[in-house]
Each structure stands twice: as structure tokens, then as C-alpha cells.
Write a protein that holds these residues in place. Structure first.
Motif, PDB file in Angstrom:
ATOM      1  N   SER A  66       0.658  14.037  -8.638  1.00  0.00           N
ATOM      2  CA  SER A  66      -0.368  13.192  -9.248  1.00  0.00           C
ATOM      3  C   SER A  66       0.145  11.760  -9.378  1.00  0.00           C
ATOM      4  O   SER A  66       1.346  11.507  -9.306  1.00  0.00           O
ATOM      5  CB  SER A  66      -0.787  13.744 -10.604  1.00  0.00           C
ATOM      6  OG  SER A  66       0.303  13.749 -11.491  1.00  0.00           O
ATOM      7  N   ARG A  67      -0.796  10.839  -9.565  1.00  0.00           N
ATOM      8  CA  ARG A  67      -0.492   9.415  -9.739  1.00  0.00           C
ATOM      9  C   ARG A  67      -1.441   8.845 -10.773  1.00  0.00           C
ATOM     10  O   ARG A  67      -2.465   9.432 -11.103  1.00  0.00           O
ATOM     11  CB  ARG A  67      -0.697   8.666  -8.419  1.00  0.00           C
ATOM     12  CG  ARG A  67       0.356   8.919  -7.383  1.00  0.00           C
ATOM     13  CD  ARG A  67       1.086   7.634  -7.123  1.00  0.00           C
ATOM     14  NE  ARG A  67       2.278   7.855  -6.374  1.00  0.00           N
ATOM     15  CZ  ARG A  67       2.538   7.287  -5.216  1.00  0.00           C
ATOM     16  NH1 ARG A  67       1.668   6.486  -4.667  1.00  0.00           N
ATOM     17  NH2 ARG A  67       3.674   7.514  -4.617  1.00  0.00           N
ATOM     18  N   ARG A  68      -1.135   7.648 -11.237  1.00  0.00           N
ATOM     19  CA  ARG A  68      -1.978   6.960 -12.220  1.00  0.00           C
ATOM     20  C   ARG A  68      -3.038   6.121 -11.507  1.00  0.00           C
ATOM     21  O   ARG A  68      -2.798   5.558 -10.449  1.00  0.00           O
ATOM     22  CB  ARG A  68      -1.136   6.044 -13.099  1.00  0.00           C
ATOM     23  CG  ARG A  68      -0.054   6.740 -13.899  1.00  0.00           C
ATOM     24  CD  ARG A  68      -0.530   7.539 -15.047  1.00  0.00           C
ATOM     25  NE  ARG A  68      -1.241   6.705 -16.017  1.00  0.00           N
ATOM     26  CZ  ARG A  68      -1.972   7.197 -16.981  1.00  0.00           C
ATOM     27  NH1 ARG A  68      -2.093   8.485 -17.122  1.00  0.00           N
ATOM     28  NH2 ARG A  68      -2.583   6.405 -17.832  1.00  0.00           N
ATOM     29  N   CYS A  69      -4.196   6.053 -12.147  1.00  0.00           N
ATOM     30  CA  CYS A  69      -5.287   5.189 -11.701  1.00  0.00           C
ATOM     31  C   CYS A  69      -5.918   4.654 -12.973  1.00  0.00           C
ATOM     32  O   CYS A  69      -6.665   5.369 -13.643  1.00  0.00           O
ATOM     33  CB  CYS A  69      -6.301   5.977 -10.882  1.00  0.00           C
ATOM     34  SG  CYS A  69      -7.704   4.997 -10.288  1.00  0.00           S
ATOM     35  N   ARG A  75      -5.033  13.658  -8.696  1.00  0.00           N
ATOM     36  CA  ARG A  75      -4.260  14.514  -7.791  1.00  0.00           C
ATOM     37  C   ARG A  75      -4.359  13.938  -6.385  1.00  0.00           C
ATOM     38  O   ARG A  75      -5.437  13.938  -5.796  1.00  0.00           O
ATOM     39  CB  ARG A  75      -4.787  15.943  -7.831  1.00  0.00           C
ATOM     40  CG  ARG A  75      -4.700  16.561  -9.224  1.00  0.00           C
ATOM     41  CD  ARG A  75      -5.489  17.838  -9.321  1.00  0.00           C
ATOM     42  NE  ARG A  75      -6.888  17.563  -8.967  1.00  0.00           N
ATOM     43  CZ  ARG A  75      -7.760  18.478  -8.566  1.00  0.00           C
ATOM     44  NH1 ARG A  75      -7.408  19.723  -8.477  1.00  0.00           N
ATOM     45  NH2 ARG A  75      -8.996  18.151  -8.272  1.00  0.00           N
ATOM     46  N   VAL A  76      -3.256  13.449  -5.852  1.00  0.00           N
ATOM     47  CA  VAL A  76      -3.266  12.701  -4.596  1.00  0.00           C
ATOM     48  C   VAL A  76      -3.739  13.526  -3.400  1.00  0.00           C
ATOM     49  O   VAL A  76      -4.248  12.967  -2.441  1.00  0.00           O
ATOM     50  CB  VAL A  76      -1.896  12.064  -4.295  1.00  0.00           C
ATOM     51  CG1 VAL A  76      -1.514  11.082  -5.385  1.00  0.00           C
ATOM     52  CG2 VAL A  76      -0.823  13.116  -4.095  1.00  0.00           C
ATOM     53  N   CYS A  77      -3.585  14.833  -3.449  1.00  0.00           N
ATOM     54  CA  CYS A  77      -4.007  15.668  -2.322  1.00  0.00           C
ATOM     55  C   CYS A  77      -5.510  15.916  -2.309  1.00  0.00           C
ATOM     56  O   CYS A  77      -6.074  16.277  -1.279  1.00  0.00           O
ATOM     57  CB  CYS A  77      -3.264  16.997  -2.333  1.00  0.00           C
ATOM     58  SG  CYS A  77      -1.499  16.832  -2.021  1.00  0.00           S
ATOM     59  N   PHE A  78      -6.167  15.731  -3.437  1.00  0.00           N
ATOM     60  CA  PHE A  78      -7.578  16.072  -3.539  1.00  0.00           C
ATOM     61  C   PHE A  78      -8.467  14.896  -3.939  1.00  0.00           C
ATOM     62  O   PHE A  78      -9.669  14.922  -3.716  1.00  0.00           O
ATOM     63  CB  PHE A  78      -7.774  17.203  -4.557  1.00  0.00           C
ATOM     64  CG  PHE A  78      -6.932  18.403  -4.256  1.00  0.00           C
ATOM     65  CD1 PHE A  78      -7.264  19.269  -3.234  1.00  0.00           C
ATOM     66  CD2 PHE A  78      -5.780  18.656  -4.979  1.00  0.00           C
ATOM     67  CE1 PHE A  78      -6.480  20.368  -2.946  1.00  0.00           C
ATOM     68  CE2 PHE A  78      -4.989  19.757  -4.706  1.00  0.00           C
ATOM     69  CZ  PHE A  78      -5.336  20.617  -3.677  1.00  0.00           C
ATOM     70  N   GLU A  79      -7.878  13.883  -4.555  1.00  0.00           N
ATOM     71  CA  GLU A  79      -8.650  12.762  -5.066  1.00  0.00           C
ATOM     72  C   GLU A  79      -8.027  11.451  -4.607  1.00  0.00           C
ATOM     73  O   GLU A  79      -6.903  11.433  -4.112  1.00  0.00           O
ATOM     74  CB  GLU A  79      -8.682  12.800  -6.595  1.00  0.00           C
ATOM     75  CG  GLU A  79      -9.298  14.066  -7.158  1.00  0.00           C
ATOM     76  CD  GLU A  79      -9.117  14.186  -8.671  1.00  0.00           C
ATOM     77  OE1 GLU A  79     -10.102  14.493  -9.339  1.00  0.00           O
ATOM     78  OE2 GLU A  79      -7.988  13.966  -9.157  1.00  0.00           O
ATOM     79  N   CYS A  81      -7.801   7.064  -5.742  1.00  0.00           N
ATOM     80  CA  CYS A  81      -8.063   6.023  -6.729  1.00  0.00           C
ATOM     81  C   CYS A  81      -8.696   4.838  -6.007  1.00  0.00           C
ATOM     82  O   CYS A  81      -8.166   4.368  -5.004  1.00  0.00           O
ATOM     83  CB  CYS A  81      -6.752   5.589  -7.387  1.00  0.00           C
ATOM     84  SG  CYS A  81      -6.951   4.252  -8.591  1.00  0.00           S
ATOM     85  N   CYS A  82      -9.833   4.425  -6.488  1.00  0.00           N
ATOM     86  CA  CYS A  82     -10.492   3.230  -5.953  1.00  0.00           C
ATOM     87  C   CYS A  82     -10.073   2.080  -6.871  1.00  0.00           C
ATOM     88  O   CYS A  82     -10.666   1.877  -7.942  1.00  0.00           O
ATOM     89  CB  CYS A  82     -12.000   3.415  -5.939  1.00  0.00           C
ATOM     90  SG  CYS A  82     -12.511   4.846  -4.942  1.00  0.00           S
ATOM     91  N   LYS A  89     -12.317   9.236  -7.070  1.00  0.00           N
ATOM     92  CA  LYS A  89     -13.289   9.953  -6.250  1.00  0.00           C
ATOM     93  C   LYS A  89     -12.568  11.042  -5.463  1.00  0.00           C
ATOM     94  O   LYS A  89     -11.347  10.998  -5.305  1.00  0.00           O
ATOM     95  CB  LYS A  89     -13.961   9.001  -5.253  1.00  0.00           C
ATOM     96  CG  LYS A  89     -14.907   7.996  -5.869  1.00  0.00           C
ATOM     97  CD  LYS A  89     -15.565   7.193  -4.761  1.00  0.00           C
ATOM     98  CE  LYS A  89     -16.901   6.657  -5.137  1.00  0.00           C
ATOM     99  NZ  LYS A  89     -17.939   7.618  -5.345  1.00  0.00           N
ATOM    100  N   LEU A  90     -13.342  12.005  -4.966  1.00  0.00           N
ATOM    101  CA  LEU A  90     -12.776  13.013  -4.077  1.00  0.00           C
ATOM    102  C   LEU A  90     -12.298  12.328  -2.803  1.00  0.00           C
ATOM    103  O   LEU A  90     -12.853  11.302  -2.388  1.00  0.00           O
ATOM    104  CB  LEU A  90     -13.816  14.079  -3.742  1.00  0.00           C
ATOM    105  CG  LEU A  90     -14.299  14.927  -4.914  1.00  0.00           C
ATOM    106  CD1 LEU A  90     -15.408  15.875  -4.467  1.00  0.00           C
ATOM    107  CD2 LEU A  90     -13.146  15.716  -5.514  1.00  0.00           C
TER     108      LEU A  90
END
Length: 107
Positions: A66-69, A75-79, A81-82, A89-90
Motif C-alpha cells: 500500500s501507499r499514501r494518497c 492498495r497499489v495492485c488494485f487501486e 492515486c489520482c 480509483k480502481l
């Protein structure tokens, strides 16, 4: 068939059988090798198992990474960050698409 060629044939069969059975039971390769029966995908120049990892910024990362937005974690594999709107978003959606009920605002 001459006795000599028959003898050489038996020796060849014995040699092959000795090679096959002298090493014991087959051993599965370690984590550094791919098994051909497992699904695999490329990320840059590396192969990975998509059941355990994904490709994020040309790096193989675990599915749980995971990462911060903004003030959210995604979750970087599924979502994704805009960043200009701090919207999560997905991965299948474009950041420029209209906001949906699946999106999260992360001020």
C-alpha cells in the motif's frame, strides 16, 4: 542382431535408468525459479506470479503493498492515486473519468 549390439543396447538402457533413479525423488525448484505449470507475467525484465505479486512502476510488489494518497492509503495492485484530486480509483479506471461510488476522496 549381433550379441555385441544387444549388449550395448542393454548397457545404454541401464545407464539411462541409473541416471534417472540415482538422484532420488524430483525436487521442486526454489523461489528463484518459475514452474511452467504456474501462471506468470512479465514486469520489465522479470517474471512474477500474478497470484502473489503485481507490477507497479516497473517493479514486482506483493499484492498487499500500500501507499499514501493524501490522507488515505491505497492498495497499489488494485487501486491508483489520482494526485491532482487526491482521489483513489480502481486501477481499471482513468483518473480523468467521472467520480463513481467506488472512488474515495483523500484530502
Amino acid at each position: 542382431m549381433s550379441p555385441r549390439s544387444c549388449f550395448l543396447g542393454v548397457l545404454a538402457v541401464l545407464c539411462v535408468l541409473t541416471c534417472l533413479y540415482s538422484h532420488g525423488h524430483p525436487v521442486a525448484p526454489g523461489d528463484t525459479h518459475l514452474m511452467l505449470c504456474q501462471p506468470h507475467t512479465r514486469c520489465g525484465d522479470k517474471f512474477y506470479d500474478p497470484l502473489q505479486y503485481c507490477c507497479y512502476d516497473d517493479a514486482v510488489v506483493p499484492l498487499g503493498r500500500s501507499r499514501r494518497c493524501g490522507n488515505c492509503t491505497f492498495r497499489v495492485c488494485f487501486e491508483q492515486c489520482c494526485p491532482w484530486s487526491f482521489l483513489v480509483k480502481l486501477r481499471s479506471q482513468k483518473c480523468s473519468s467521472a467520480q463513481t461510488s467506488d472512488d474515495r476522496v483523500c484530502d
